[in-house]
Scaffold this motif. Structure first.
Motif, mmCIF file in Angstrom:
data_model
loop_
_atom_site.group_PDB
_atom_site.id
_atom_site.type_symbol
_atom_site.label_atom_id
_atom_site.label_comp_id
_atom_site.label_asym_id
_atom_site.label_seq_id
_atom_site.Cartn_x
_atom_site.Cartn_y
_atom_site.Cartn_z
ATOM 1 N N LEU A 192 0.819 -1.218 0.000
ATOM 2 C CA LEU A 192 0.000 0.000 0.000
ATOM 3 C C LEU A 192 0.853 1.269 0.000
ATOM 4 C CD1 LEU A 192 -3.014 -0.771 2.384
ATOM 5 C CD2 LEU A 192 -2.895 -0.916 -0.098
ATOM 6 N N ARG B 297 -4.729 0.844 -5.726
ATOM 7 C CA ARG B 297 -4.232 1.227 -4.405
ATOM 8 C C ARG B 297 -5.316 1.949 -3.595
ATOM 9 N NH1 ARG B 297 -0.814 6.090 -2.861
ATOM 10 N NH2 ARG B 297 0.504 5.377 -1.135
ATOM 11 N N LYS B 298 -6.033 2.869 -4.263
ATOM 12 C CA LYS B 298 -7.055 3.649 -3.562
ATOM 13 C C LYS B 298 -8.158 2.755 -3.034
ATOM 14 C CE LYS B 298 -6.785 8.413 -4.935
ATOM 15 N NZ LYS B 298 -7.023 9.345 -6.005
ATOM 16 N N THR C 14 -6.884 0.793 0.015
ATOM 17 C CA THR C 14 -6.768 1.690 1.174
ATOM 18 C C THR C 14 -8.150 2.015 1.730
ATOM 19 O OG1 THR C 14 -4.884 2.624 0.018
ATOM 20 C CG2 THR C 14 -5.630 3.785 1.972
ATOM 21 N N TYR D 160 -9.617 -0.470 4.121
ATOM 22 C CA TYR D 160 -9.107 -0.380 5.492
ATOM 23 C C TYR D 160 -9.694 0.820 6.227
ATOM 24 C CZ TYR D 160 -6.010 -4.261 4.639
ATOM 25 O OH TYR D 160 -5.539 -5.518 4.372
ATOM 26 N N PHE E 175 -1.546 1.807 9.218
ATOM 27 C CA PHE E 175 -1.342 3.110 8.575
ATOM 28 C C PHE E 175 -0.075 3.799 9.091
ATOM 29 C CE2 PHE E 175 -5.930 2.861 7.360
ATOM 30 C CZ PHE E 175 -5.713 2.973 5.991
ATOM 31 N N LYS F 293 2.634 2.131 7.116
ATOM 32 C CA LYS F 293 2.519 2.531 5.703
ATOM 33 C C LYS F 293 3.068 3.954 5.512
ATOM 34 C CE LYS F 293 -0.750 4.293 2.723
ATOM 35 N NZ LYS F 293 -1.655 5.295 2.851
ATOM 36 N N TRP G 287 -7.235 10.194 8.410
ATOM 37 C CA TRP G 287 -6.889 9.266 7.324
ATOM 38 C C TRP G 287 -6.708 9.999 6.020
ATOM 39 C CZ3 TRP G 287 -11.753 8.703 9.763
ATOM 40 C CH2 TRP G 287 -12.828 9.228 9.049
#
Lengths: 303, 321
Positions: free
Chosen positions: A107, A115-116, A119, A122, A163, A166, B321
């Protein structure tokens, strides 16, 4: 007074003195509030029985005995629960770290396909919860109730921790990874021999976050396990605290080493059990202190 | 110049092609994603499927396993929600949740900010370290351990009650009195979290440009004025972000603490949404009703969290986020 010294320590003005004095006083009080309850607990666990029952133990042991601690270690399920918690913490942290790293690394690649979407999955799972009952039904259906797996697998990946890792991977210089790819290394090889060695601090932080979470978890263990053999440290502690009256009756019916000791009291047992469970945290604290402060500042706010 | 429509088509096809090429060139990257996605689907998304229990008369033995039973249980529409919103217990737990978490925000929110500002003023690096370490350590204790520590301290024959009696007062039952229970929750929360939150603010203070303080000094600002005009504006974005997050999580925090600390004597002041869901679902086996309450909680929490994040993104250009 020499000139040089004067230059280095400019005298404090009134407002500076006041702020410094206030800060010192208030923070010292805060530190005492944080530490004195723990001292009271440790003192209670080694004080003589009559002093404990009468409530005459403050921040220093009143008398000294180790019978209560011996009793907790030998006659209660302290050691079984410690073993369970150790297994869950070690195995759980290993599994979680594996899943977290293998998810965070792909990621973190800007050119990863979809990828989006990945992500987003999650993120969604972070803000919308199925709730207690559906989660229980899932674990029930998987047939892992009352096993170590029930206490581990629901935390196999914690999105927040993933995250953090990442974001850290994204900040690494991409040239190093590119040159490794040019040298013919595949993605797994690059991850293991280039990326992971460069990420030790953040990995230590996240491993700690996971380990503390496994070690301290009460609710999931309570919900997903029921046998005495599977009892974790936190369940054991809760039992001993909330059933201390029942334990008291037990103390009088079962003999301790042939004769009942006046030193083994229910309050003393609670203090000993909780005190023993604090020791591993205190031992790990220098490590925690080193990596956790950094971790909070990395994880709390994303610029 | 080419016609824009075919060009768009070509570029779409090309993007898809590029995506597939990337997958073919880096198969390991995509294989690595599997464990995480596997656990995500099972432990995070499968329970979402289970939420339909709230709209069905769920019987755990209707199917071959508890999740299979969901599809085999009959639909009942919004029956459980109607029942829920009419019950007195619902308004009680909603009220308790808001009061307890509201008290925590109002009373506790400023404490770590002030702590961080004061820590920053301590001159001796060693004493600063000692203070920080000591205030921070309770964060690593579990709620059960904190329950044990305070039970030992505040119990009927604990040190505090001994002192109260010595001073001529009567023993206080901190854990079973409806007057002291919420205070106990707020105090122990502060005891556990102050150090942790202070570290966050301290990091923000350290990030403030030191030339601002020098400029303020040159302008004749005393220490108070420096704190008021430099430190506080400097950490304000962090403060606002933390406040937004706290308010966003007002419905879904503090559950484990209450679950461990409370007892039937204080249900009237201490029972919160999640503890009620737990007792209803796994205690009374009223699975559908508990899921309905859980779903209500999740939806409101979701709106609050997303709202809070959007707000912080718009006002501060920062988000979680």
């Amino acid at each position: 007074m020499s000139r040089k010294k004067n230059k280095n320590s400019i005298p404090l003005d009134f407002s500076e003195k006041l702020v410094l004095g206030l800060s010192n006083t208030i923070l010292t009080i805060f530190a005492l509030v944080a530490i004195l309850p723990c001292l009271n607990l440790f003192s209670k666990s080694v004080s003589i029985g009559p002093a404990v029952t009468a409530g005459f133990v403050y921040f220093w042991p009143n008398g000294f005995q180790l019978e209560t601690i011996e009793y907790v270690l030998a006659k209660t399920s302290f050691l079984t629960s410690l073993k369970n918690t150790l297994i869950i913490t070690v195995a759980g942290t290993a599994i979680s770290m594996f899943t977290t790293i293998t998810t965070a690394y792909p990621l973190s690649k800007p050119d990863l396909s979809f990828r989006k979407l990945f992500t987003l999955l999650y993120v969604i799972s972070m803000v919308f919860f199925g709730g207690i009952v559906p989660a229980y039904m899932v674990v029930h259906t998987l047939g892992i109730l009352d096993t170590y797996w029930a206490c581990i697998l629901p935390f196999a990946i914690v999105q927040f921790n993933m995250f953090i890792v990442k974001n850290y991977f994204e900040g690494l210089p991409s040239e190093v990874m590119e040159s490794s790819a040019i040298d013919g290394a595949n993605d797994l090889r690059t991850l293991i021999s280039i990326v992971l060695p460069m990420s030790v601090p953040v990995l230590a932080t996240v491993a700690l976050l996971y380990a503390v979470n496994y070690w301290n978890n009460y609710f999931h263990a309570m919900m997903y396990t029921n046998s005495t053999a599977m009892r974790t440290m936190q369940l054991y502690l809760y039992d001993i605290i909330s059933n201390s009256q029942a334990f008291a009756e037990n103390l009088f019916t079962t003999s301790y080493g042939g004769t009942m000791s006046v030193n083994v009291t229910t309050d003393g047992m609670v203090a000993s059990a909780v005190g023993l469970s604090i020791i591993p945290i205190v031992l790990a604290y220098p490590f925690i202190q080193r990596y956790m402060v950094k971790g909070i500042t990395v994880g709390s706010v994303k610029g | 110049m080419t016609n824009p429509i075919p060009r768009k088509k070509i570029s779409l096809r090309r993007t898809l092609h590029n995506k597939l090429v990337h997958i073919a060139r880096h198969p390991l990257l995509y294989l690595m994603l599997i464990p995480g996605l596997f656990f995500l689907c099972i432990y995070k998304f499968w329970p979402l499927y289970g939420l339909q229990m709230a709209f069905r008369k769920y019987s755990i033995y209707a199917g071959s396993n508890p999740m299979d039973s969901i599809a085999k249980s009959p639909w009942v529409g919004t029956k459980y929600f109607v029942k829920l919103f009419r019950s007195a217990q619902f308004s009680l737990v909603l009220k308790n949740t808001l009061i307890i978490n509201g008290m925590k925000i109002i009373i506790l929110f400023p404490v770590p900010i002030i702590t961080a500002i004061m820590l920053n003023e301590i001159r001796s690096a060693m004493y600063k370290k000692v203070l920080q370490t000591t205030i921070y350590i309770p964060y690593f204790f579990s709620w059960v351990m904190i329950f044990g520590i305070f039970y030992s301290l505040l119990g009927s024959y604990g040190m505090l009650n001994t002192l109260i009696v010595k001073l001529g007062g009567t023993r206080i039952r901190f854990f079973t009195s409806t007057e002291t229970f919420r205070g106990l929750l707020v105090f122990t929360e502060g005891w556990r979290e102050t150090g942790y939150n202070a570290v966050i603010y301290l990091a923000a203070i350290v990030g403030i440009d030191t030339t601002l303080y020098e400029a303020a000094k040159v302008d004749g600002a005393n220490k108070w004025q420096q704190i008021w005009h430099v430190t506080i504006p400097g950490i304000l974005p962090t403060v606002v972000l933390m406040l937004i997050l706290k308010v966003g999580h007002i419905l879904d925090t503090g559950f484990e603490q209450v679950l461990i600390f409370y007892n039937p004597a204080v249900y009237d002041v201490g029972d919160v949404i999640q503890t009620y869901v737990y007792r209803l679902g796994l205690g009374k086996m009223d699975f559908s009703q508990a899921t309905a309450l859980g779903l209500f909680n999740s939806v409101v929490a979701f709106v609050l969290i997303v709202g809070a994040n959007t707000l912080s993104h718009k006002t501060l250009h920062r988000s979680i986020w």
